[in-house]
Scaffold this active site. Structure first.
Site, short mmCIF file in Angstrom:
data_model
loop_
_atom_site.label_atom_id
_atom_site.label_comp_id
_atom_site.label_asym_id
_atom_site.label_seq_id
_atom_site.Cartn_x
_atom_site.Cartn_y
_atom_site.Cartn_z
N MET A 135 47.21 40.42 38.01
CA MET A 135 46.96 39.05 37.56
C MET A 135 46.22 38.32 38.65
SD MET A 135 48.31 39.12 34.70
CE MET A 135 48.86 40.70 34.16
N CYS A 136 45.02 37.91 38.37
CA CYS A 136 44.19 37.52 39.51
C CYS A 136 42.98 36.71 39.09
CB CYS A 136 43.63 38.77 40.17
SG CYS A 136 44.72 40.17 40.09
#
Lengths: 231, 308, 455
Positions: free
Chosen positions: B1-2
């Protein structure tokens, strides 16, 4: 008219200013939104709010009563869970526009992304351009009008509601079937497209109508091919 | 998640250094990725040269110099080391006289030699590419002079760890070991990465981490090795990788992206005559794109590449 | 010795066996047991997975395999019936302006109005209000009567968004973003057609009688990175007043807890494998998720790992039935627990009333898990007005209040015996493991051996 400049303000400050502006004057213009997230969320007072520029995610989320205009693009989930009121997006809408709305009206003049109108529970969504993958997924109620093309899995597993598509449908979702338009459908389309000047106001006859085939309401061995994909 | 970032100058000299552009974009996406920041920057070295970036941890200047010296010695038995320096957590070595920068055997040997002692971990080797990454926000990379890096294209990443641990070698960009100049940044979480990693390991590839994104890097590099174009490799990945992904790949002269069939991880793209910029959120494009440039979002199952 | 082959006949003409006859045992396969045979044959007719209510019927490692070591000479117990032992519990201290103050560590978990009858929801609310704890809405939105009867109400934000209303969100004392539930992690809610009455259908914007299968993902956020932004939205809409819980079905606990904490949860609700539900595919109940005790220790370790153990509160649920379970959960690091199935049983679930109606369902009191049928004999998990009338709200509220009170007293009893004047001072060293399995799972040393087998 109350003017709010987003520059240098926190999201909370901007939203509080919007609420105060609506209560005081009913007419609010928000400048330099600069694609920021969570602008105008939870508005629940009548009036008009105009965002001059691009906005980020969840703009006008959980909207009630007010009319919102976005003079630019918006990020994910514009107007999610809207209860009433209206939102007009002049640019493009990214993913999940109008997610889970329960009432009100959303118009996007440009293109919208995947999962537009996902989980709609009422209200009306009009897209002037195209929509992408899984738009109208598990639609429960409401009216979804698409003037452009759709992506795959259109209105997959829809329960009720009606979808109108003018362009090419890449793929019908499970249990989403074409049906004849009624006179009332055509009148409604003409009315809305004219009122909001969408996509050059195409003729109602140029649309196809999609509704639920109702085969996924209750499990039945008869439709097991359909259930295997959808279950 | 980025947050993921890509940027490419289309031509000629450019007033704003590549590193400054990447740093600005990554800084804005810091809210999406609180754990680490990394960049892969491409600036072509003279012919015959390679540059290596490696993690070198030392408690004191003396210890660091000692480790650097030994690193230089070990690698020096395989290639001529022109330059060697060390700053904070990263070492930089530049090699000369390398006839074939695509000699995988040599690159593997260099990597193994470098990692043979002192806890050295090689982050990248390339004829243009340098991978610089550290825990913390984008501004923490300024100490490595990233703002001054003049280059042609690059990737950046801000990380919110999902499955593997938070440390520098588990952060992006990932180098496709041992292929020169190939790096990946990825937003999402693959669900078949362990199966893929095992297959690659059987074929002789070595992974630095158990991170799913490192598998993507090797996957693409392997496809290119077997004659596929970057576009073809990205297209294959849509069906062969499982899970959620939007990822960017960079090679010596290209950038490309692939967006999965579920379309759950965002990507916004802007392009004009000067450059192309890609980022997870539109707001990150603001510092590099002039007002009025159209932005667009790719649909599900889409790939595209840009080359210089 | 040759067996005699001549058989005698009895008066009815039946041949009787020879006197050294050994009746062969009817031996069941361990693998293809009567249970497995029945399962296969049912599926051969059904053509799909089996669906039922309640939770897994499998035995699992649980708090039962731990025991408390109380005071003796080395430390002083509190007078069990006289000296004060506080049970006050605060949830949501991290970011919310108005954390929840509970008088007991037990809360009532989310169960939908739809899965439960109106009377059941109101009875639970009344009981919770009396004891000073919270109830939680479910996968169908806020029932106005529940808001009225509950002093503290947690509002769930679910993937389905059935009945979601920002006004209700603003009326709540806390919100709970549901990522998954312990009974069937990785899937969405389920309400079969027989329970989708006209009223429920209207509340959920569905056609009456449809088999409602909720979405598993939220419609407007797709991962932890978007969730950060979504939580900011929810806090904006509620003026940053109320705590944000994130509810997780126990699975990849370490990763999920770290992410939930990083994205900004005030409270993490971890729901273990033993948890019940109104309806679920059976194999999900039995083969997904991890047991509550294991999930709890993993969650605590994850929070410690990222230095947020003291900032984020942890609620644990799934199979909680007695004060001993609660005390052990607190000792292992939970700040509070939630009960669902146990609360329903206190209401009257599985009580031996209307026994013939249990029989009509093919079950009996003490073994009923037929919530999904909507024909609950005691009027709890039904929308049938006749059946629902069998649950008197005030009497049921009394029972649940009594049970909650009993649980609270039980926890105090154990805490005092361990020398604690505050139940939240229970800690892992108050516990020893009775089995190697429990020792392995929790890292608590094994009785008698002082050895830890894992952890």
């Amino acid at each position: 008219m109350v003017q709010i400049d987003c520059t240098g303000k926190t999201t909370t400050e901007i939203n509080k200013a919007i609420a105060a502006g609506l209560a005081k004057d009913g007419n609010v213009v928000v400048k330099n939104p600069a694609s920021r997230h969570n602008l105008g969320v939870g508005i629940n007072h009548p009036g008009k709010v105009v965002f001059e520029g691009n906005v980020g995610y969840y703009c006008a989320g959980m909207l009630k009563d007010a009319d919102v205009e976005i003079k630019g693009n918006c990020g994910w989930s514009v107007g999610e869970d809207m209860m009433s009121g209206s939102i007009v997006v002049h640019g493009n809408a990214s993913a999940a526009a109008g997610a889970a709305i329960r009432g009100g009206l959303l118009v996007v003049h440009g293109n919208a992304g995947p999962r537009t109108g996902i989980s709609m529970k009422g209200g009306t969504i009009i897209i002037g351009g195209n929509v992408d993958y899984m738009s109208g997924f598990i639609m429960q109620k409401g009216t979804f009008i698409i003037c452009g093309n759709t992506g795959e899995a259109l209105a997959d597993s829809m329960y009720e509601g009606r979808v109108f598509v003018r362009g090419t449908i890449a793929e019908h979702g499970n249990d989403a079937v074409e049906t004849e338009m009624t006179k009332e459908d055509k009148a409604m389309l003409k009315d809305l497209l004219t009122k909001y000047k969408v996509a050059g106001i195409p003729k109602p006859e140029s649309f196809k109508k999609i509704v639920s085939g109702k085969k996924l309401y209750n499990f039945s061995m008869k439709d097991y091919e359909l259930w295997r994909v959808a279950l | 998640m980025c947050g993921i970032v890509g940027f490419m100058y289309k031509n000629g000299a450019n007033a704003v250094p590549l590193g400054t552009q990447l740093s600005a974009m990554a800084g804005i996406l810091g809210s999406r990725g609180l754990d680490s920041t990394g960049m892969a920057m491409y600036g072509k070295l003279p012919s015959g040269r390679l540059v290596m970036r490696a993690q070198l941890e030392a408690a004191s200047g003396d210890e660091g110099e000692g480790k650097l010296g030994r690193l230089r010695e070990r690698v020096g038995t395989l290639v001529t080391v022109e330059k060697a320096s060390w700053n904070k957590h990263l070492a930089r070595l530049e090699f000369s006289g390398v006839e074939n920068p695509d000699d995988l055997g040599l690159l593997r040997r260099i990597t193994d030699a470098a990692e043979a002692a002192d806890g050295i971990q090689v982050f990248s080797i390339g004829s243009a590419m340098e991978i610089i990454k550290d825990t913390g926000p984008a501004s923490d990379l300024d100490v490595y002079q990233v703002q001054k890096f003049k280059g042609t294209h690059g990737l950046a990443h801000t990380r919110l760890a999902t499955e593997s641990i938070v440390n520098t070698c588990s952060s992006h960009p990932f180098w496709a070991r041992p292929f020169a100049d190939i790096a990946v940044v990825h937003n999402g979480q693959l669900t078949n990465h362990n199966i893929l990693r095992r297959r690659f390991e059987h074929r002789g590839y070595h992974f630095l981490t158990t991170n799913d994104s490192e598998v993507i890097a090797v996957y693409i590099a392997d496809k290119l090795l077997h004659g596929k174009t970057l576009h073809e490799a990205l297209t294959d990945s849509i069906t062969e990788l499982d899970g959620t992904f939007t990822y960017l790949v960079a090679t010596e002269d290209s950038i490309g992206f692939a967006k999965d069939r579920f379309a759950t991880k965002p990507l916004v793209i802007a392009e004009n005559d000067t450059c192309v910029a890609l980022a997870s959120e539109e707001v990150a494009l603001a510092p590099v794109i002039t007002k009025g440039t159209q932005v667009w979002e790719p649909t599900a199952k889409t790939v595209r590449t840009w080359s210089r | 010795m040759a067996r005699r082959t001549v058989k005698k006949e009895d008066s009815n003409g039946h041949k009787s066996p020879p006197s050294d006859y050994v009746k062969p045992l009817i031996r069941e396969s361990h693998f293809y047991s009567p249970e497995i045979i029945e399962d296969i044959q049912v599926k051969a007719r059904l053509g799909r997975y089996r669906i039922r209510g309640f939770g897994t019927l499998r035995p699992l490692p649980s708090f039962h395999d731990l025991t408390f070591v109380t005071s003796g000479l080395s430390r002083v117990p509190l007078e069990g019936y006289r000296e004060k032992c506080t049970t006050d519990t605060i949830l949501g201290k991290r970011f919310a302006k108005k954390p929840l103050h509970l008088k007991t560590p037990v809360t009532i978990t989310g169960m939908s109005y739809g899965a439960l009858s109106r009377n059941a929801k109101i009875a639970l609310s009344k009981a919770a209000t009396r004891i000073g704890t919270s109830t939680t809405t479910g996968d169908g939105g806020m029932l106005p009567a529940e808001r009225e009867a509950s002093h503290l109400l947690v509002y769930q934000v679910l993937p389905s968004r059935y009945g979601f209303n920002p006004d209700h969100l603003r009326m709540a004392n806390a919100m709970e973003i549901v990522v998954g539930q312990g009974a069937k992690p990785g899937t969405g809610g389920l309400l079969l057609g027989q329970k989708v009455s006209a009223e429920i259908a209207n509340a959920r914007d569905l056609p009456p009688g449809v088999d409602q299968r909720s979405a598993v993902r939220h419609p407007d956020w797709m991962g932890a990175d978007d969730l950060i932004i979504k939580i900011e939205e929810l806090r904006e809409v509620t003026d940053h007043q109320i705590p944000v819980y994130i509810k997780l079905g126990a699975g990849r606990v370490t990763d999920d807890v770290k992410l939930a904490a990083k994205v900004g949860a005030d409270v993490i609700f971890m729901d273990g494998m033993e948890a019940g539900t109104g309806a679920s595919p059976e194999l999900q109940l039995d083969h997904t998720g991890i047991p509550t005790m294991a999930a709890l220790v993993e969650a605590v370790r994850a929070l410690e790992d990222i230095g947020l153990r003291d900032e984020v509160q942890l609620i644990i649920a799934g199979g909680i039935a007695s004060g001993a379970d609660i005390a052990k959960a607190l000792a292992l690091g939970a700040d509070a627990v939630a009960i669902g199935t146990a609360a329903l049983i206190a209401l009257n679930c599985n009580r031996a009333l209307y026994v013939e109606d249990y029989e009509k369902l093919g079950t009996k009191p003490g073994a009923c898990h037929h919530c999904h049928t909507g024909m609950c004999p005691v009027g709890i998990t039904t929308q049938n007005p006749e059946l629902m009338a069998r649950l008197d709200i005030d009497e049921a509220a009394d029972r649940v209040f009594n049970y909650l009170n009993a649980l609270t007293l039980e926890v105090q009893l154990i805490a005092r015996a361990c020398g604690k004047s505050d139940i939240h001072d229970l800690e892992p060293t108050d516990l020893w493991a009775l089995t190697t399995e429990a020792s392995f799972i929790t890292g608590i040393p094994m009785v008698g051996s002082n050895k830890v087998f894992g952890g």
